[in-house]
Motif scaffolding. Structure first.
Motif, short mmCIF file in Angstrom:
data_model
loop_
_atom_site.label_atom_id
_atom_site.label_comp_id
_atom_site.label_asym_id
_atom_site.label_seq_id
_atom_site.Cartn_x
_atom_site.Cartn_y
_atom_site.Cartn_z
N ASP A 159 0.82 -1.22 0.00
CA ASP A 159 0.00 0.00 0.00
C ASP A 159 0.85 1.27 0.00
OD1 ASP A 159 -2.45 -1.35 0.02
OD2 ASP A 159 -2.40 -1.59 2.20
N CYS A 160 2.13 1.14 -0.37
CA CYS A 160 3.05 2.29 -0.39
C CYS A 160 3.46 2.62 -1.81
CB CYS A 160 4.31 1.98 0.42
SG CYS A 160 4.03 1.73 2.19
N ILE A 161 3.63 3.92 -2.05
CA ILE A 161 4.22 4.40 -3.30
C ILE A 161 5.57 5.02 -2.97
CG2 ILE A 161 4.07 6.13 -5.13
CD1 ILE A 161 1.10 5.63 -5.28
N VAL A 162 6.59 4.60 -3.70
CA VAL A 162 7.96 5.06 -3.51
C VAL A 162 8.34 6.04 -4.61
CG1 VAL A 162 10.38 4.32 -3.66
CG2 VAL A 162 8.74 2.99 -2.30
N PHE A 163 9.04 7.11 -4.24
CA PHE A 163 9.65 8.01 -5.21
C PHE A 163 11.16 7.84 -5.12
CE2 PHE A 163 5.50 9.84 -4.69
CZ PHE A 163 5.20 10.40 -5.93
N MET A 178 6.45 -2.63 -3.48
CA MET A 178 5.81 -1.33 -3.55
C MET A 178 5.72 -0.83 -4.99
SD MET A 178 7.74 0.33 -0.26
CE MET A 178 7.58 -0.44 1.38
N THR A 179 4.80 0.10 -5.24
CA THR A 179 4.75 0.80 -6.51
C THR A 179 5.84 1.86 -6.49
OG1 THR A 179 2.37 0.46 -6.74
CG2 THR A 179 3.33 2.28 -7.98
N VAL A 180 6.61 1.97 -7.58
CA VAL A 180 7.74 2.89 -7.62
C VAL A 180 7.57 3.88 -8.77
CG1 VAL A 180 10.24 3.13 -7.81
CG2 VAL A 180 9.27 1.13 -6.66
N ILE A 181 7.72 5.16 -8.44
CA ILE A 181 7.74 6.22 -9.45
C ILE A 181 9.19 6.69 -9.55
CG2 ILE A 181 6.97 8.54 -10.05
CD1 ILE A 181 4.35 7.89 -8.55
N GLY A 182 9.77 6.56 -10.73
CA GLY A 182 11.14 6.98 -10.96
C GLY A 182 11.21 8.47 -11.27
N VAL A 183 12.19 9.14 -10.68
CA VAL A 183 12.33 10.59 -10.82
C VAL A 183 13.66 10.92 -11.49
CG1 VAL A 183 12.40 12.80 -9.59
CG2 VAL A 183 10.97 10.92 -8.71
N GLY A 184 13.60 11.65 -12.60
CA GLY A 184 14.82 12.11 -13.25
C GLY A 184 15.39 11.12 -14.26
N GLU A 185 16.42 11.57 -14.96
CA GLU A 185 16.95 10.78 -16.07
C GLU A 185 17.67 9.52 -15.62
OE1 GLU A 185 21.07 13.23 -16.98
OE2 GLU A 185 19.24 13.82 -18.02
N ARG A 186 18.21 9.49 -14.38
CA ARG A 186 18.89 8.28 -13.91
C ARG A 186 17.92 7.13 -13.71
NH1 ARG A 186 22.47 11.35 -10.53
NH2 ARG A 186 21.01 11.14 -8.81
N ALA A 187 16.63 7.42 -13.56
CA ALA A 187 15.65 6.39 -13.21
C ALA A 187 15.25 5.50 -14.39
CB ALA A 187 14.40 7.04 -12.62
N GLY A 188 15.55 5.92 -15.59
CA GLY A 188 15.11 5.16 -16.76
C GLY A 188 15.70 3.76 -16.82
N GLY A 189 14.91 2.83 -17.28
CA GLY A 189 15.38 1.47 -17.50
C GLY A 189 15.53 0.61 -16.27
N ALA A 190 15.02 1.08 -15.12
CA ALA A 190 15.18 0.32 -13.88
C ALA A 190 13.91 -0.42 -13.46
CB ALA A 190 15.63 1.25 -12.75
N GLY A 191 12.84 -0.27 -14.22
CA GLY A 191 11.63 -1.04 -13.94
C GLY A 191 10.58 -0.32 -13.13
#
Length: 216
Positions: A159-163, A178-191
Motif C-alpha cells: 500500500d506504499c508508493i515510492v519516489f 511497492m509501486t515505484v515512481i522513478g524521478v529524473g533521467e537516472r531512473a530510466g530502464g530500472a523497472g
C-alpha cells in the motif's frame, strides 16, 4: 497520458529525488576515485542510491570493511559541510506541502546529520518519520529501508508508493513489493511503474481511505 495510482503511504528518497546534490556527491566521490586510482565512470555507475561503505565494498572488494566504514564516516562529514550547489528538485517543496497530514516518510541512504544538512540547504521540510543510514543494516538495493518505513507508518508495503531516482533505490522499492515512481533521467530502464522528469509532474491528493498520486 496521465497515470493515477492509489496508496495509503508515500515513501521518499532524498538525493536525486527531493534534493539535487549531484554536484557535491560526484565532486567528492571523484576525488575519492582519483586517490584510489579508480575509473571515474565506474565509480559514478555504482555510488548513487547506496550507502558509501557499500559502494566502496563493490569498488574495492578486497579491502577490509572496517576501513570502508571509517572512510565513509569521513566522507559523510565532508558532505554535511559541503552543500555548495545543493538545491531542491523542481516540485519537491510543493509535493512535501501536499502530503502534510498524510502518512509519509523519508527513506535515504544518508545518515541523519547529512539528511538534515541537505534538506536545510535545499529549503525543504524534513518529514517527521525518517529512515536513515543509522536505522538499517543493509543499504539499497536491499528493501530493508523501505520495509522499515512502511512498518513505522503502520502500512502494508503493497500500500506504499515510492519516489526514487537511482537504479539501486528503484530495485529496493520493487523488492519491497511497492509501486515505484522513478524521478529524473537516472531512473530510466530500472523497472519503475512510472517515470517523471521531476516532481512538478506529480499531483498528490487525499481520497477516502488513502492517497491518490497522479503523474503527468
Amino acid at each position: 497520458m496521465p497515470q493515477t495510482s492509489t496508496a495509503r503511504a508515500v515513501l521518499l528518497d532524498m538525493d536525486g529525488t527531493l534534493v539535487d546534490s549531484t554536484a557535491v556527491v560526484e565532486r567528492l566521490w571523484l576525488e575519492w576515485a582519483d586517490a584510489h586510482g579508480l575509473d571515474d565512470d565506474r565509480v559514478l555507475s555504482v555510488i548513487h542510491g547506496r550507502q558509501g561503505h557499500e559502494s566502496m565494498a563493490i569498488l574495492l572488494p578486497e579491502r577490509d570493511p572496517a576501513i570502508n566504514r571509517a572512510e565513509n564516516a569521513r566522507m559523510l562529514s565532508a558532505e554535511g559541510v559541503d552543500t555548495d550547489g545543493v538545491v531542491a528538485v523542481p516540485g519537491a517543496a510543493e509535493l512535501l506541502a501536499g502530503i502534510v497530514g498524510l502518512p509519509h516518510a523519508l527513506v535515504t541512504s544518508a545518515d541523519e546529520a547529512l539528511a538534515a544538512a541537505r534538506m536545510a540547504a535545499a529549503g525543504l521540510r524534513v518529514p517527521e518519520v525518517r529512515v536513515t543510514a543509522e536505522h538499517v543494516s543493509r543499504s539499497k538495493p536491499d528493501p530493508e529501508g523501505f520495509l522499515l518505513g512502511a512498518e513505522l507508518l503502520a502500512v502494508d508495503p503493497q500500500d506504499c508508493i515510492v519516489f526514487e531516482d537511482s537504479h539501486a533505490g528503484i530495485a529496493a522499492g520493487l523488492a519491497a513489493g511497492m509501486t515505484v515512481i522513478g524521478v529524473g533521467e537516472r531512473a530510466g530502464g530500472a523497472g519503475a511503474q512510472a517515470l517523471v522528469a521531476d516532481l512538478t509532474q506529480v499531483t498528490i491528493r487525499p481520497v477516502d481511505g488513502g492517497i491518490e498520486v497522479t503523474v503527468a
